[in-house]
Write a protein that holds these residues in place. Structure first.
Motif, mmCIF file in Angstrom:
data_model
loop_
_atom_site.group_PDB
_atom_site.id
_atom_site.type_symbol
_atom_site.label_atom_id
_atom_site.label_comp_id
_atom_site.label_asym_id
_atom_site.label_seq_id
_atom_site.Cartn_x
_atom_site.Cartn_y
_atom_site.Cartn_z
ATOM 1 N N PRO A 67 0.807 -1.226 0.000
ATOM 2 C CA PRO A 67 0.000 0.000 0.000
ATOM 3 C C PRO A 67 0.839 1.273 0.000
ATOM 4 C CG PRO A 67 -0.144 -1.118 2.118
ATOM 5 C CD PRO A 67 0.562 -2.046 1.203
ATOM 6 N N VAL A 68 2.103 1.177 0.444
ATOM 7 C CA VAL A 68 3.010 2.319 0.411
ATOM 8 C C VAL A 68 4.147 1.971 -0.547
ATOM 9 C CG1 VAL A 68 4.555 3.820 1.732
ATOM 10 C CG2 VAL A 68 2.445 2.951 2.790
ATOM 11 N N PRO A 69 4.256 2.678 -1.676
ATOM 12 C CA PRO A 69 5.331 2.378 -2.632
ATOM 13 C C PRO A 69 6.712 2.474 -1.986
ATOM 14 C CG PRO A 69 3.704 3.848 -3.611
ATOM 15 C CD PRO A 69 3.369 3.749 -2.152
ATOM 16 N N GLY A 70 7.592 1.580 -2.417
ATOM 17 C CA GLY A 70 8.955 1.592 -1.898
ATOM 18 C C GLY A 70 9.127 0.902 -0.559
ATOM 19 N N SER A 71 8.096 0.193 -0.106
ATOM 20 C CA SER A 71 8.174 -0.488 1.198
ATOM 21 C C SER A 71 9.245 -1.568 1.185
ATOM 22 C CB SER A 71 6.823 -1.122 1.542
ATOM 23 O OG SER A 71 5.858 -0.150 1.844
ATOM 24 N N LYS A 72 9.834 -1.785 2.349
ATOM 25 C CA LYS A 72 10.735 -2.904 2.581
ATOM 26 C C LYS A 72 9.945 -4.032 3.231
ATOM 27 C CE LYS A 72 14.266 -0.451 1.171
ATOM 28 N NZ LYS A 72 14.850 -0.686 -0.173
ATOM 29 N N ILE A 73 10.425 -5.262 3.045
ATOM 30 C CA ILE A 73 9.715 -6.447 3.530
ATOM 31 C C ILE A 73 10.611 -7.222 4.485
ATOM 32 C CG2 ILE A 73 8.453 -8.514 2.895
ATOM 33 C CD1 ILE A 73 7.283 -5.913 1.687
ATOM 34 N N PHE A 74 10.129 -7.408 5.717
ATOM 35 C CA PHE A 74 10.853 -8.197 6.714
ATOM 36 C C PHE A 74 10.040 -9.466 6.969
ATOM 37 C CE2 PHE A 74 12.377 -9.642 10.766
ATOM 38 C CZ PHE A 74 13.708 -9.248 10.808
ATOM 39 N N PHE A 75 10.638 -10.626 6.702
ATOM 40 C CA PHE A 75 9.908 -11.884 6.799
ATOM 41 C C PHE A 75 9.954 -12.472 8.212
ATOM 42 C CE2 PHE A 75 10.722 -11.942 2.135
ATOM 43 C CZ PHE A 75 9.397 -12.009 1.742
ATOM 44 N N THR A 76 8.851 -13.112 8.584
ATOM 45 C CA THR A 76 8.708 -13.751 9.889
ATOM 46 C C THR A 76 8.156 -15.161 9.679
ATOM 47 O OG1 THR A 76 6.405 -13.089 10.294
ATOM 48 C CG2 THR A 76 8.131 -11.464 10.819
ATOM 49 N N SER A 77 7.915 -15.857 10.779
ATOM 50 C CA SER A 77 7.374 -17.209 10.694
ATOM 51 C C SER A 77 5.855 -17.250 10.815
ATOM 52 C CB SER A 77 7.989 -18.095 11.788
ATOM 53 O OG SER A 77 9.390 -18.145 11.661
ATOM 54 N N GLY A 78 5.217 -16.099 11.104
ATOM 55 C CA GLY A 78 3.763 -16.078 11.258
ATOM 56 C C GLY A 78 3.287 -14.754 11.819
ATOM 57 N N GLY A 79 1.989 -14.669 12.062
ATOM 58 C CA GLY A 79 1.379 -13.419 12.481
ATOM 59 C C GLY A 79 1.859 -12.904 13.823
ATOM 60 N N SER A 80 1.996 -13.781 14.807
ATOM 61 C CA SER A 80 2.469 -13.340 16.123
ATOM 62 C C SER A 80 3.876 -12.775 16.029
ATOM 63 C CB SER A 80 2.423 -14.505 17.114
ATOM 64 O OG SER A 80 1.094 -14.917 17.367
ATOM 65 N N ASP A 81 4.719 -13.427 15.231
ATOM 66 C CA ASP A 81 6.067 -12.905 14.985
ATOM 67 C C ASP A 81 5.996 -11.520 14.341
ATOM 68 O OD1 ASP A 81 7.183 -15.243 15.896
ATOM 69 O OD2 ASP A 81 7.918 -15.921 13.953
ATOM 70 N N SER A 82 5.093 -11.358 13.397
ATOM 71 C CA SER A 82 4.988 -10.078 12.688
ATOM 72 C C SER A 82 4.617 -8.954 13.638
ATOM 73 C CB SER A 82 3.953 -10.186 11.561
ATOM 74 O OG SER A 82 4.391 -11.063 10.544
ATOM 75 N N VAL A 83 3.686 -9.229 14.547
ATOM 76 C CA VAL A 83 3.272 -8.208 15.506
ATOM 77 C C VAL A 83 4.417 -7.846 16.446
ATOM 78 C CG1 VAL A 83 1.752 -7.748 17.483
ATOM 79 C CG2 VAL A 83 0.820 -8.758 15.393
ATOM 80 N N GLY A 137 5.085 -15.200 7.610
ATOM 81 C CA GLY A 137 4.536 -13.873 7.812
ATOM 82 C C GLY A 137 5.478 -12.846 7.230
ATOM 83 N N ALA A 138 4.995 -11.608 7.150
ATOM 84 C CA ALA A 138 5.827 -10.528 6.630
ATOM 85 C C ALA A 138 5.368 -9.204 7.219
ATOM 86 C CB ALA A 138 5.764 -10.478 5.111
ATOM 87 N N VAL A 139 6.329 -8.342 7.508
ATOM 88 C CA VAL A 139 6.039 -6.977 7.931
ATOM 89 C C VAL A 139 6.413 -6.052 6.782
ATOM 90 C CG1 VAL A 139 6.475 -5.171 9.626
ATOM 91 C CG2 VAL A 139 6.518 -7.578 10.333
ATOM 92 N N PHE A 140 5.465 -5.221 6.369
ATOM 93 C CA PHE A 140 5.698 -4.213 5.338
ATOM 94 C C PHE A 140 6.115 -2.923 6.039
ATOM 95 C CE2 PHE A 140 3.316 -7.378 3.260
ATOM 96 C CZ PHE A 140 3.222 -7.153 1.893
ATOM 97 N N ILE A 141 7.234 -2.372 5.635
ATOM 98 C CA ILE A 141 7.831 -1.240 6.337
ATOM 99 C C ILE A 141 7.961 -0.073 5.366
ATOM 100 C CG2 ILE A 141 9.862 -0.448 7.629
ATOM 101 C CD1 ILE A 141 10.290 -3.667 8.008
ATOM 102 N N ALA A 142 7.261 1.023 5.656
ATOM 103 C CA ALA A 142 7.280 2.187 4.771
ATOM 104 C C ALA A 142 8.695 2.746 4.669
ATOM 105 C CB ALA A 142 6.320 3.248 5.288
ATOM 106 N N PRO A 143 9.025 3.357 3.538
ATOM 107 C CA PRO A 143 10.409 3.810 3.312
ATOM 108 C C PRO A 143 10.962 4.717 4.402
ATOM 109 C CG PRO A 143 9.141 3.955 1.288
ATOM 110 C CD PRO A 143 8.163 3.598 2.366
#
Length: 407
Positions: free
Chosen positions: A94-110, A268-274
């Motif tokens: 949803p935010v262009p240029g986001s970075k992606i940090f991968f996790t093992s699932g939703g709890s990890d992402s939070v 899981g994954a966390v989307f991180i705005a630039p």
């Protein structure tokens, strides 16, 4: 007595009554060991967006595992499938240029988002911004930060204080967030966590304008807006990849899991705005955080195949169709004396709220006897979150099963 300890279960009751063993799945259906078929009302646990039994995903995972199953992504290590998936997710973010940090699932992402929010402010020279805020009824997984953030008191019972810097506010009142900011000061608040649709807490839809308003409040007070799309992400919101896209929320951080692989492999994954990633990408800063299986190559292969299916079969549109179908066809159940209300009309989700919440656990078994596999959420709500491949005919089958079970 079996060795398996089930999550969220009264194990004495499971030992007494036995487990309901799901032997296989196909499309919108699952089958028990005797071969009896059940319409899967919940897509496993919100996640089987493309339906059960997709050989294409299994084949993609098998091919990857034959090449290399996984190698840590720590330091400068990477795998081609993981890199490809990160680029794919960035392209739909949803935010262009986001970075992606991968996790093992939703709890990890939070937990990742909670730590990153606090560390971000530290890097900006504002280390006092440590408080993270959630909402009543909200669910943010079962790690310590997520449990503390969430607004489900029974999930915190018996553990003592989990996280001192966590607060909760009313779930659908933007003024409650403002009041907390005035009480403790924006200079102490790192982030506000918000599910677009409250999921496990009972399937509550946001009031009109609420999401936009809390997003504005966060921006005005220099508080990170973290949207938890573990449930709503990857199409379940209907018509868009994410609620953040559908409502133009431009989150600072976005947590995801479930529909990323449709549950075929945990990921899981966390989307991180630039602007959040920038202090960490300039060089010289170590963020000492990560997971052994974050960005797992086999899981990345599953995710890529899953996303390809969603695009090829126009399942974002199918989820929007389900939004309308569930809203229309479940509405008459609200007139039944055993039903308090039906909550639907946003995304491929709905809740049938029983008038007597104490009936919920037994009702799960009652609907099973009528060919529906479901579960209870919140206080006496029957969760409905089907696979996007569910047809209108199967929605009719779903409603008929619930109608018979209600009597």
């Amino acid at each position: 007595m079996g060795a398996l300890w089930h999550g969220f279960a009264d194990m004495g009751a499971v030992e007494r009554d036995g487990a309901f063993v799901v032997a296989r799945g196909e499309g919108a259906y699952i089958y028990d060991q005797a071969g009896t078929r059940y319409l899967d009302a919940t897509a496993g646990l919100w996640f089987t967006n493309v339906g059960h039994g997709r050989a294409e995903i299994a084949d993609a995972v098998a091919a990857q595992l034959r090449t290399v199953a996984h190698y840590s992504n720590f330091g400068d290590f990477a795998e081609p499938a993981t890199q490809e998936l990160a680029e794919k997710l960035a392209s739909i973010a949803p935010v262009p240029g986001s970075k992606i940090f991968f996790t093992s699932g939703g709890s990890d992402s939070v937990d990742t988002a909670a730590k990153l929010a606090r560390r971000y402010w530290h890097e900006l020279g504002r280390p006092d911004k440590t408080i993270v805020v959630g909402r009543q009824r909200a669910y943010h997984g079962m790690h310590i930060a997520g449990t503390a953030l969430a607004g489900i008191a029974v999930n915190r019972e018996g553990y003592g204080e989990l996280m001192a810097d966590a607060r909760t506010v009313e779930c659908d009142d933007a003024k409650a967030l403002l009041a907390l900011i005035e009480e403790i000061g924006a200079e102490r608040i790192a982030a506000f966590f918000c599910e677009p649709i409250i999921g496990a807490g009972g399937i509550y839809l946001p009031p009109d304008g609420y999401l936009t308003e809390v997003r504005r409040i966060c921006r005005d007070h220099d508080i990170l807006f973290v949207i938890d799309e573990v449930v709503t992400g990857f199409g379940r919101i209907g018509g868009s990849w994410f609620a953040a896209t559908r409502f133009e929320l431009e989150p600072d951080l976005m947590t995801t899991a479930k529909g990323l692989t449709s549950g075929y492999i945990p990921m899981g994954a966390v989307f991180i705005a630039p602007h959040i990633a920038d202090p960490f990408f300039r060089g010289g800063v170590w963020w000492r955080h990560g997971y052994t299986y974050g960005g797992h190559a086999g899981a990345a292969a599953a995710a890529l195949a899953n996303l390809a299916i969603i695009e090829r079969e126009n399942l974002l549109d199918a989820a929007k169709r389900l939004e309308s179908a569930l809203d229309e066809k479940l509405a008459p159940l609200a007139e039944h004396p055993r039903v308090a209300e039906v909550r639907s009309g946003l995304g491929a989700v709905a809740a049938i709220q029983l008038a007597d919440p104490a009936e919920a656990l037994l009702f799960v078994k009652t609907i099973r006897a009528h060919g529906i596999s479901g579960r209870a959420a919140g206080q006496g709500a029957m969760q409905i979150s089907p696979s996007f491949v569910m047809t209108d005919t199967q929605v009719d089958e779903l409603v008929e099963g619930f109608t018979r079970a209600l009597g």
